[in-house]
Write an enzyme that holds these catalytic residues in place. Structure first.
Site, PDB file in Angstrom:
ATOM      1  N   ASP A  97       1.115   6.402  -6.203  1.00 41.51           N
ATOM      2  CA  ASP A  97       0.960   6.125  -4.776  1.00 41.51           C
ATOM      3  C   ASP A  97       0.717   7.427  -4.021  1.00 41.51           C
ATOM      4  O   ASP A  97       0.170   8.382  -4.575  1.00 41.51           O
ATOM      5  CB  ASP A  97       2.217   5.412  -4.270  1.00 41.51           C
ATOM      6  CG  ASP A  97       1.904   4.339  -3.245  1.00 41.51           C
ATOM      7  OD1 ASP A  97       1.521   4.689  -2.117  1.00 41.51           O
ATOM      8  OD2 ASP A  97       2.056   3.150  -3.578  1.00 41.51           O
TER       9      ASP A  97
ATOM     10  N   ASP B 266       2.068  15.611  -9.007  1.00 39.23           N
ATOM     11  CA  ASP B 266       1.097  15.419  -7.939  1.00 39.23           C
ATOM     12  C   ASP B 266      -0.299  15.608  -8.531  1.00 39.23           C
ATOM     13  O   ASP B 266      -0.730  16.726  -8.799  1.00 39.23           O
ATOM     14  CB  ASP B 266       1.349  16.435  -6.821  1.00 39.23           C
ATOM     15  CG  ASP B 266       0.392  16.272  -5.645  1.00 39.23           C
ATOM     16  OD1 ASP B 266      -0.616  15.567  -5.787  1.00 39.23           O
ATOM     17  OD2 ASP B 266       0.664  16.875  -4.588  1.00 39.23           O
TER      18      ASP B 266
ATOM     19  N   ASP C  88      -2.977  17.409  -5.803  1.00 34.96           N
ATOM     20  CA  ASP C  88      -2.991  18.859  -5.664  1.00 34.96           C
ATOM     21  C   ASP C  88      -2.752  19.592  -6.973  1.00 34.96           C
ATOM     22  O   ASP C  88      -2.793  20.815  -7.025  1.00 34.96           O
ATOM     23  CB  ASP C  88      -1.936  19.299  -4.635  1.00 34.96           C
ATOM     24  CG  ASP C  88      -2.262  18.817  -3.240  1.00 34.96           C
ATOM     25  OD1 ASP C  88      -3.456  18.683  -2.934  1.00 34.96           O
ATOM     26  OD2 ASP C  88      -1.332  18.558  -2.464  1.00 34.96           O
TER      27      ASP C  88
ATOM     28  N   ASP D 202       0.093  19.804  -8.938  1.00 31.37           N
ATOM     29  CA  ASP D 202       1.346  20.545  -9.047  1.00 31.37           C
ATOM     30  C   ASP D 202       2.484  19.579  -9.358  1.00 31.37           C
ATOM     31  O   ASP D 202       2.324  18.363  -9.260  1.00 31.37           O
ATOM     32  CB  ASP D 202       1.622  21.342  -7.763  1.00 31.37           C
ATOM     33  CG  ASP D 202       1.816  20.456  -6.545  1.00 31.37           C
ATOM     34  OD1 ASP D 202       2.671  19.553  -6.592  1.00 31.37           O
ATOM     35  OD2 ASP D 202       1.117  20.665  -5.531  1.00 31.37           O
TER      36      ASP D 202
ATOM     37  N   HIS E  13       3.655   5.334   2.679  1.00 33.38           N
ATOM     38  CA  HIS E  13       3.379   4.151   1.865  1.00 33.38           C
ATOM     39  C   HIS E  13       4.102   4.208   0.522  1.00 33.38           C
ATOM     40  O   HIS E  13       4.748   3.243   0.094  1.00 33.38           O
ATOM     41  CB  HIS E  13       1.875   4.018   1.664  1.00 33.38           C
ATOM     42  CG  HIS E  13       1.454   2.763   0.969  1.00 33.38           C
ATOM     43  ND1 HIS E  13       1.483   2.615  -0.397  1.00 33.38           N
ATOM     44  CD2 HIS E  13       0.975   1.587   1.468  1.00 33.38           C
ATOM     45  CE1 HIS E  13       1.041   1.403  -0.723  1.00 33.38           C
ATOM     46  NE2 HIS E  13       0.729   0.762   0.392  1.00 33.38           N
TER      47      HIS E  13
ATOM     48  N   VAL F 152      15.249  -3.827  -5.953  1.00 38.09           N
ATOM     49  CA  VAL F 152      15.350  -4.833  -7.015  1.00 38.09           C
ATOM     50  C   VAL F 152      16.079  -4.283  -8.231  1.00 38.09           C
ATOM     51  O   VAL F 152      16.885  -4.986  -8.841  1.00 38.09           O
ATOM     52  CB  VAL F 152      13.939  -5.325  -7.409  1.00 38.09           C
ATOM     53  CG1 VAL F 152      14.020  -6.323  -8.564  1.00 38.09           C
ATOM     54  CG2 VAL F 152      13.237  -5.953  -6.213  1.00 38.09           C
TER      55      VAL F 152
ATOM     56  N   ASN G 164      -5.691  -7.277   0.012  1.00 32.65           N
ATOM     57  CA  ASN G 164      -5.457  -7.967   1.270  1.00 32.65           C
ATOM     58  C   ASN G 164      -6.756  -8.303   1.974  1.00 32.65           C
ATOM     59  O   ASN G 164      -6.915  -8.066   3.154  1.00 32.65           O
ATOM     60  CB  ASN G 164      -4.602  -7.087   2.174  1.00 32.65           C
ATOM     61  CG  ASN G 164      -3.759  -7.936   3.101  1.00 32.65           C
ATOM     62  OD1 ASN G 164      -3.391  -9.046   2.771  1.00 32.65           O
ATOM     63  ND2 ASN G 164      -3.456  -7.407   4.245  1.00 32.65           N
TER      64      ASN G 164
ATOM     65  N   ALA H 297      -5.906  -4.506 -10.400  1.00 35.50           N
ATOM     66  CA  ALA H 297      -5.130  -5.743 -10.478  1.00 35.50           C
ATOM     67  C   ALA H 297      -5.808  -6.809 -11.336  1.00 35.50           C
ATOM     68  O   ALA H 297      -5.143  -7.547 -12.067  1.00 35.50           O
ATOM     69  CB  ALA H 297      -4.873  -6.287  -9.072  1.00 35.50           C
TER      70      ALA H 297
ATOM     71  N   ALA I 214      -3.376  -5.953 -16.718  1.00 37.02           N
ATOM     72  CA  ALA I 214      -2.584  -5.692 -15.506  1.00 37.02           C
ATOM     73  C   ALA I 214      -2.164  -7.022 -14.912  1.00 37.02           C
ATOM     74  O   ALA I 214      -2.773  -8.058 -15.165  1.00 37.02           O
ATOM     75  CB  ALA I 214      -3.379  -4.879 -14.498  1.00 37.02           C
TER      76      ALA I 214
ATOM     77  N   SER J 182       0.838  -4.725  -1.263  1.00 41.24           N
ATOM     78  CA  SER J 182       1.466  -3.491  -1.737  1.00 41.24           C
ATOM     79  C   SER J 182       2.982  -3.635  -1.765  1.00 41.24           C
ATOM     80  O   SER J 182       3.662  -3.004  -2.580  1.00 41.24           O
ATOM     81  CB  SER J 182       1.106  -2.310  -0.832  1.00 41.24           C
ATOM     82  OG  SER J 182      -0.092  -1.724  -1.214  1.00 41.24           O
TER      83      SER J 182
END
Length: 426
Positions: A154, A174, A177, A179, A203, A214, A285, A295, A300, A348
């Site tokens: 994400d 990451d 970038d 790193d 997000h 959960v 969406n 998806a 998946a 999401s």
């Protein structure tokens, strides 16, 4: 922690797949060639092929590689090249298995704070209305997800959010970038030139919070693949999928996607499934049956969104025969930087409910196969109360308690409802 400003060198386009933090949006149409990274090509070298020879013939240069995948390369096209012509030509070269554009992908929500339904707190986070609908509290009597790892691909995570104390993996990375700090980053720049700044910020933290709600004892593996405008590309996402699977992720949550299918990302998802990772992805969406990727990949699990109040399709949710399951996605309160909680909507938000459910199942039975998990998920659902979309919102609404009871008792579920039935080897 929140990372300091590091501009991201993306000029990205992609339509928004989902309702953007409370505001329903319409898909933005593709413009020219801006649905992929400019002057970049993804290739996979055939056995016996030589990337050096390929570069010498076509004037391309290597921009990046994927650790553990020595035959996959991200190439820079030569100056002035017609990118589409180059891809077609490369695809026909016997030294390559395939060549494709480096497609753009995005988080389906727009994370700017002016697109949030409202704010919440830790107590609201834990006592929301949807909990009784999916039998979450009772499910926790069986376990809390200890011993499992859920990778969250994400915009990053606020890794020092109080809610995540003790559950963040040190292996986070990451990929934007390059790193080892996968923290959320607000760079203050309109990276995608859409007139909004940092609309993706928060997000990833919100998605991770739902997984944690959960499965509160599951370890979260944050992998930042999207910038603060929630934009990325399939090469980085695929690299993160390979990384997550290689580092023992039991579940890989991708609340992101696009309408374009990438061969590379498809291969990454299939390899992750073969290694034992359950890949869960937001269905999108678009309020249409348009397939979204990853998806819609066979290995998946696409998750649609239903409303908590009436168990009908959320107005924004994508639908279709390719959907696997439905989960709550309307006005979900979850973690948000810095140290807060916010209410947002979208598929999401629905996907991480299923990711957390899988973590609970694998915590009780780590050796479950993909097919067994698929049958437990799909064979214990509750009916979705929406006659306008028969069979188009997946097998039904998840019932977390029922799936755990079925696992423990080895009964009470429909083994013919395997939501991974189309994935080879499931």
């Amino acid at each position: 922690m929140i990372k300091t400003h590091k501009p991201v060198a993306f000029l990205l386009f992609l339509f928004l797949l989902l309702a953007a933090f409370g505001l329903q949006t319409q898909p933005v149409q593709a413009v020219d060639l801006l649905d992929h990274e400019v002057d970049q090509v993804v290739v996979r070298v055939a056995p016996g092929g030589d990337i050096g020879e390929v570069n010498a013939v076509y004037g391309t240069t290597v921009l990046d590689t994927i650790p553990g995948q020595p035959d996959i390369y991200l190439l820079q096209a030569p100056p002035g090249a017609n990118l589409l012509d180059l891809v077609v030509t490369l695809a026909g070269d016997p030294q390559l298995l395939y060549a494709e554009l480096n497609y753009l992908t995005a988080d389906p929500e727009d994370g700017s704070t002016n697109r949030i339904y409202g704010w919440g707190d830790g107590e609201t986070f834990k006592t929301q209305q949807f909990g009784s609908r999916i039998n979450l509290a009772a499910a926790h009597g069986y376990g809390l997800g200890a011993g499992t790892v859920v990778a969250v691909l994400d915009t990053g995570i606020q890794v020092d959010h109080p809610e995540f104390s003790g559950v963040i993996s040190p292996l986070g990375f990451d990929f934007v970038d390059g790193d080892p700090d996968p923290s959320e980053e607000a760079d203050g720049i309109d990276d995608d030139l859409d007139g909004q700044i940092d609309e993706g910020y928060g997000h990833g933290t919100h998605v991770a919070g739902i997984v944690h709600l959960v499965a509160p004892e599951a370890t979260l593996l944050p992998l930042r693949v999207l910038n603060s405008d929630a934009r990325g590309n399939t090469f980085k996402v695929a690299a993160a999928v390979f990384y997550a699977a290689a580092n023992g992720a039991d579940v890989i949550n991708m609340s992101l996607g696009s309408a374009g299918r990438s061969i590379l990302l498809s291969e990454a998802v299939a390899e992750a499934a073969a290694l034992g990772s359950v890949v869960v992805a937001a269905a999108g969406n678009t309020d249409s049956s348009l397939e979204q990727y990853p998806a819609a990949e066979s290995c998946a699990l696409a998750v649609s969104s239903v409303r908590t109040d009436n168990n009908k399709k959320s107005s924004f949710s994508s639908y279709g025969s390719w959907i696997g399951l439905a989960a709550p996605g309307d006005k979900i309160v979850s973690t948000f930087p810095i140290d807060g909680y916010a209410s947002t909507s979208g598929t999401s938000m629905a996907a991480p409910f299923v990711a957390g459910q899988v973590a609970l199942l694998k915590s009780l039975a780590p050796d479950l196969t993909l097919g067994e998990i698929g049958a437990l998920l799909g064979g214990t659902v509750q009916p979705v109360n929406d006659t306008l979309y028969p069979g188009l919102l997946g097998e039904g609404l998840i019932d977390i308690l029922a799936s755990l009871e079925a696992l423990v008792s080895s009964s009470g579920f429909d083994p013919g409802s395997n939501v991974f039935a189309s994935c080879a080897g499931s």
